[in-house]
Design a protein around this motif. Sequence first.
Motif, PDB file in Angstrom:
ATOM      1  N   ASN A 120       1.116  25.696 -17.595  1.00 15.09           N
ATOM      2  CA  ASN A 120       0.603  26.163 -16.300  1.00 15.09           C
ATOM      3  C   ASN A 120      -0.906  26.000 -16.166  1.00 15.09           C
ATOM      4  O   ASN A 120      -1.389  25.538 -15.128  1.00 15.09           O
ATOM      5  CB  ASN A 120       1.001  27.631 -16.083  1.00 15.09           C
ATOM      6  N   GLU A 121      -1.655  26.347 -17.206  1.00 11.69           N
ATOM      7  CA  GLU A 121      -3.109  26.303 -17.117  1.00 11.69           C
ATOM      8  C   GLU A 121      -3.668  24.885 -17.268  1.00 11.69           C
ATOM      9  O   GLU A 121      -4.627  24.514 -16.588  1.00 11.69           O
ATOM     10  CB  GLU A 121      -3.725  27.214 -18.188  1.00 11.69           C
ATOM     11  N   SER A 147       9.863  19.898 -16.788  1.00 10.02           N
ATOM     12  CA  SER A 147       8.979  19.923 -15.619  1.00 10.02           C
ATOM     13  C   SER A 147       9.279  18.757 -14.683  1.00 10.02           C
ATOM     14  O   SER A 147       9.989  17.818 -15.036  1.00 10.02           O
ATOM     15  CB  SER A 147       7.510  19.817 -16.059  1.00 10.02           C
ATOM     16  N   THR A 174       0.832  13.906 -12.591  1.00 18.16           N
ATOM     17  CA  THR A 174       0.684  15.217 -11.980  1.00 18.16           C
ATOM     18  C   THR A 174       1.918  16.065 -12.274  1.00 18.16           C
ATOM     19  O   THR A 174       3.032  15.654 -11.968  1.00 18.16           O
ATOM     20  CB  THR A 174       0.513  15.107 -10.450  1.00 18.16           C
ATOM     21  N   ILE A 201      -0.652  21.925 -14.981  1.00 18.29           N
ATOM     22  CA  ILE A 201      -0.590  22.117 -13.528  1.00 18.29           C
ATOM     23  C   ILE A 201      -1.967  22.399 -12.930  1.00 18.29           C
ATOM     24  O   ILE A 201      -2.400  21.720 -11.996  1.00 18.29           O
ATOM     25  CB  ILE A 201       0.398  23.249 -13.177  1.00 18.29           C
ATOM     26  N   LYS A 202      -2.682  23.358 -13.497  1.00 16.51           N
ATOM     27  CA  LYS A 202      -3.959  23.757 -12.906  1.00 16.51           C
ATOM     28  C   LYS A 202      -5.138  22.884 -13.353  1.00 16.51           C
ATOM     29  O   LYS A 202      -6.233  22.989 -12.811  1.00 16.51           O
ATOM     30  CB  LYS A 202      -4.240  25.223 -13.236  1.00 16.51           C
ATOM     31  N   ARG A 203      -4.937  22.038 -14.373  1.00 15.61           N
ATOM     32  CA  ARG A 203      -5.961  21.092 -14.837  1.00 15.61           C
ATOM     33  C   ARG A 203      -7.230  21.778 -15.353  1.00 15.61           C
ATOM     34  O   ARG A 203      -8.337  21.277 -15.167  1.00 15.61           O
ATOM     35  CB  ARG A 203      -6.351  20.121 -13.715  1.00 15.61           C
ATOM     36  N   LYS A 204      -7.071  22.893 -16.015  1.00 13.66           N
ATOM     37  CA  LYS A 204      -8.219  23.566 -16.626  1.00 13.66           C
ATOM     38  C   LYS A 204      -8.494  22.941 -17.988  1.00 13.66           C
ATOM     39  O   LYS A 204      -8.266  23.547 -19.029  1.00 13.66           O
ATOM     40  CB  LYS A 204      -7.953  25.066 -16.745  1.00 13.66           C
ATOM     41  N   SER A 246       3.848  19.298 -11.197  1.00 14.76           N
ATOM     42  CA  SER A 246       3.867  20.169 -10.026  1.00 14.76           C
ATOM     43  C   SER A 246       4.633  21.459 -10.258  1.00 14.76           C
ATOM     44  O   SER A 246       4.342  22.483  -9.625  1.00 14.76           O
ATOM     45  CB  SER A 246       4.466  19.429  -8.829  1.00 14.76           C
ATOM     46  N   LYS A 247       5.643  21.438 -11.151  1.00 13.01           N
ATOM     47  CA  LYS A 247       6.436  22.648 -11.371  1.00 13.01           C
ATOM     48  C   LYS A 247       7.051  22.636 -12.769  1.00 13.01           C
ATOM     49  O   LYS A 247       7.580  21.623 -13.212  1.00 13.01           O
ATOM     50  CB  LYS A 247       7.558  22.756 -10.322  1.00 13.01           C
TER      51      LYS A 247
END
Length: 253
Positions: free
Chosen positions: A141-142, A208, A190, A145-148, A192-193
């Motif tokens: 997730n981090e 995913s 990418t 998805i969020k690209r941190k 997405s989920k």
Amino acid sequence: MLSNKNKIRKLLNGIETGDPDAALVVNEQKYIQHNPHTKEGNIGLAELFKQIAKTGPRVNMIRVFEDKDFVFAHMEYHFSTLKVAFEVFRFEDGFAVEHWDNMQLMQKVNASGRSMLDGYLITEDHDLTEFNRSRVSLFANEILIKRKLDLLIDFVCDDNFIQHSPLLADGISALRSTLSATSKQKYKITYSKIHRILAEGNFVLSVSEGLMDEKHCSFYDLYRIEKGKIVEHWDTIEPIPPRTEWKNDNGKF
């Protein structure tokens, strides 16, 4: 009595052996098929096995894991072509009642000389299953998805990250570069989920969907965890066909 792992081993080996008892692992009244290329129920399985049998198939189970009612396996299939797959089954009352998979043609070894299937095999650290699941869930997730990407070092081993993806080389820098890569101002990959995180001990599978080069794809990523960090990674990436081509109505996920 066979364990759920061995039931799936019997079922998948039936592709190669033609064992008529292999399908008895499945509850045909409840079976839900998520492979969009396969018809629903045991009839769909029988048709698929019959078609594959004509190619003189060979089935090799590389890794197999169990997570409560789920069994997930890392497979090598010799059909008319050589393929790598992840298979996921859900059990109910001792029978397989639901199936998902993700399959990709075997690629050449990556830049670090690693194949899509070699690497660590031993499942251990069973007492850390839930901790490792939570680590991969956070990573997915981090980071994905969020690209941190500034947090990448918190999740991935910097010293010895072993990579089996045919697209990447060993090391955290190659992963960072790939996740940063863009084309026409869009990320090449990418996420997405995240649909499901399955785990047994030091191995965790993330299921995913997203885009690769702007094509709708399913991503199955298998991670090995040591001391809370990802130290090894395998994957398969499969394009999701358009809805008009599906042979069942259950969806890929």
